[in-house]
Design a protein around this motif. Structure first.
Motif, short mmCIF file in Angstrom:
data_model
loop_
_atom_site.label_atom_id
_atom_site.label_comp_id
_atom_site.label_asym_id
_atom_site.label_seq_id
_atom_site.Cartn_x
_atom_site.Cartn_y
_atom_site.Cartn_z
N THR A 254 0.83 -1.19 0.00
CA THR A 254 0.00 0.00 0.00
C THR A 254 0.87 1.25 0.00
OG1 THR A 254 -1.64 -1.25 1.20
CG2 THR A 254 -1.95 1.12 1.10
N THR A 255 1.97 1.21 0.72
CA THR A 255 2.89 2.34 0.72
C THR A 255 3.41 2.60 -0.69
OG1 THR A 255 3.55 1.88 2.98
CG2 THR A 255 5.04 3.25 1.69
N GLN A 256 3.67 1.50 -1.41
CA GLN A 256 4.16 1.65 -2.78
C GLN A 256 3.05 2.17 -3.70
OE1 GLN A 256 6.03 -2.00 -4.29
NE2 GLN A 256 7.87 -0.74 -4.49
N GLN A 257 1.83 1.68 -3.50
CA GLN A 257 0.70 2.20 -4.27
C GLN A 257 0.49 3.68 -3.96
OE1 GLN A 257 -2.28 -0.50 -2.92
NE2 GLN A 257 -1.70 -2.13 -4.33
N ALA A 258 0.73 4.05 -2.70
CA ALA A 258 0.57 5.45 -2.32
C ALA A 258 1.60 6.32 -3.02
CB ALA A 258 0.71 5.59 -0.81
N ALA A 259 2.82 5.80 -3.16
CA ALA A 259 3.86 6.55 -3.88
C ALA A 259 3.44 6.76 -5.33
CB ALA A 259 5.19 5.81 -3.81
N ALA B 299 0.55 8.96 4.93
CA ALA B 299 0.47 9.23 3.49
C ALA B 299 -0.16 8.06 2.76
CB ALA B 299 1.86 9.52 2.94
N ALA B 300 0.17 6.84 3.19
CA ALA B 300 -0.43 5.66 2.57
C ALA B 300 -1.94 5.68 2.79
CB ALA B 300 0.18 4.39 3.16
N LEU B 301 -2.35 6.03 3.99
CA LEU B 301 -3.79 6.13 4.27
C LEU B 301 -4.42 7.21 3.42
CD1 LEU B 301 -6.34 5.46 5.89
CD2 LEU B 301 -5.56 7.09 7.63
N GLN C 150 -4.91 6.05 -0.04
CA GLN C 150 -5.97 5.03 -0.07
C GLN C 150 -7.35 5.68 -0.04
OE1 GLN C 150 -5.43 2.30 3.19
NE2 GLN C 150 -5.47 0.53 1.81
N VAL C 151 -7.47 6.69 0.80
CA VAL C 151 -8.75 7.39 0.94
C VAL C 151 -9.11 8.06 -0.39
CG1 VAL C 151 -9.83 9.40 2.03
CG2 VAL C 151 -8.66 7.68 3.43
N GLN C 152 -8.14 8.70 -1.01
CA GLN C 152 -8.42 9.39 -2.27
C GLN C 152 -8.80 8.40 -3.37
OE1 GLN C 152 -4.56 11.58 -2.25
NE2 GLN C 152 -5.82 13.35 -2.72
N GLN C 153 -8.03 7.30 -3.45
CA GLN C 153 -8.34 6.26 -4.45
C GLN C 153 -9.73 5.67 -4.20
OE1 GLN C 153 -7.04 4.87 -7.30
NE2 GLN C 153 -8.83 3.56 -7.23
N PHE C 154 -10.05 5.46 -2.93
CA PHE C 154 -11.36 4.92 -2.57
C PHE C 154 -12.48 5.81 -3.10
CE2 PHE C 154 -14.95 5.06 0.43
CZ PHE C 154 -15.42 3.78 0.27
#
Lengths: 146, 146, 146
Positions: free
Chosen positions: A8-13, C12-14, C17-21
């Motif tokens: 998820t961290t990588q997806q976030a990047a 940042a990962a969260l 994720q929230v934005q993608q969601f």
């Protein structure tokens, strides 16, 4: 916090990179930086938008399209802003990235009013060149067209 | 996935922080939380926006500006929302952060219609105070003004 | 760069994720994918929006609401786009996530004009199901209503 896995961290990047890419790309467009904007597309990018009579392929056509619009806006005393968001990002196994997003185009009459000009859906395929993202295909549809 | 280097993960953290910062800052403004909003600027921040006759420096002037606008909106029976996006983020070697972004201001007449009020470009310099971001200088331009 | 602590990377990962969601969730709504959209809510989600006479609880009510709106838009020859942003994200100690954000709804008449339809504030509580985010409660307010 175990729910946030390393992937998820990588997806976030990737997600942040995609957002930064579009912010910069669209600001170049609105600044009429035609050449710099064209360099955010691959050499042979396909660009299919309703404002053009037919899809453009390659940077010279992109540059010409920006210059035409810039001249028309100057003559009309208007400014356009391309406000993108709602990025639905999917990475393919080969590293290409599908992005489906929304763009609102605002038009402002200098000395007059600002209003919504167009509401669009943008479907891009992004690829990498030396780590940087580039658009290889863009297809834009307008909500006001059938 | 080797294309996403560790530096990119760190840039992504900054990008998310910047977005979270602006979301919170602008919501404070729209909630008329003048003091809390002013605290998202440095003590001696410079604030240059077209709605003010001259640039403001420091929090007391920021607070006064919010209170004035809040009173005017209440009298007019309106609500404003500041919708920012398109953050083009560049970190300087000293850790300051340049952010150029777009803001749409929507105006809603209570009991009436919602519409685009202003389309703006916002150029900020952000600095850190105990890790948190603060605006040290803000310059806003409006698309409808020459 | 010591200012970006590991916790910030996780936040940042969260945030991503929230934005993608939300990007995916709102695109499902605008595509009239009623069932898939409803699955982005928990089974017993509470959904309180001004367009409904009373709050809905659970997916069947959500699906019915989308189908009703879809039929109305088709009859009126219109398209709606839900453009969210300005996500103010706070994670609770138990892992639930509070998100307060803005949504602009654009309406386009097919063969006509595009305009701002509604400006809304959305207050969600997100929870996790197998790692994925779901809305457990949503409360939407409209700027044009008292």
């Amino acid at each position: 916090m175990t729910t946030i896995a390393p992937t998820t961290t990588q997806q976030a990047a990737l997600y942040a990179q995609v957002q930064q890419f579009y912010a910069h790309q669209m600001q170049l467009l609105d600044l009429a930086e035609a050449e710099l904007w064209a360099e955010t597309f691959t050499e042979d990018a396909s660009f299919d938008v309703p404002t053009l009579p037919e899809p453009v392929r390659g940077r010279p056509g992109l540059i010409a399209a920006v210059r035409r619009t810039t001249a028309q806006l100057a003559e009309a005393g208007q400014r356009h802003r391309h406000f993108m968001g709602m990025f639905d990002v999917t990475e393919r196994p080969d590293g290409a990235v599908d992005v489906r997003s929304y763009t609102t185009v605002y038009a402002s009459q200098i000395g007059g009013e600002s209003k919504v000009h167009r509401v669009c859906v943008c479907e891009d395929v992004l690829v990498r060149s030396d780590g940087a993202l580039q658009v290889s295909t863009r297809k834009v549809t307008r909500d006001d067209l059938a």
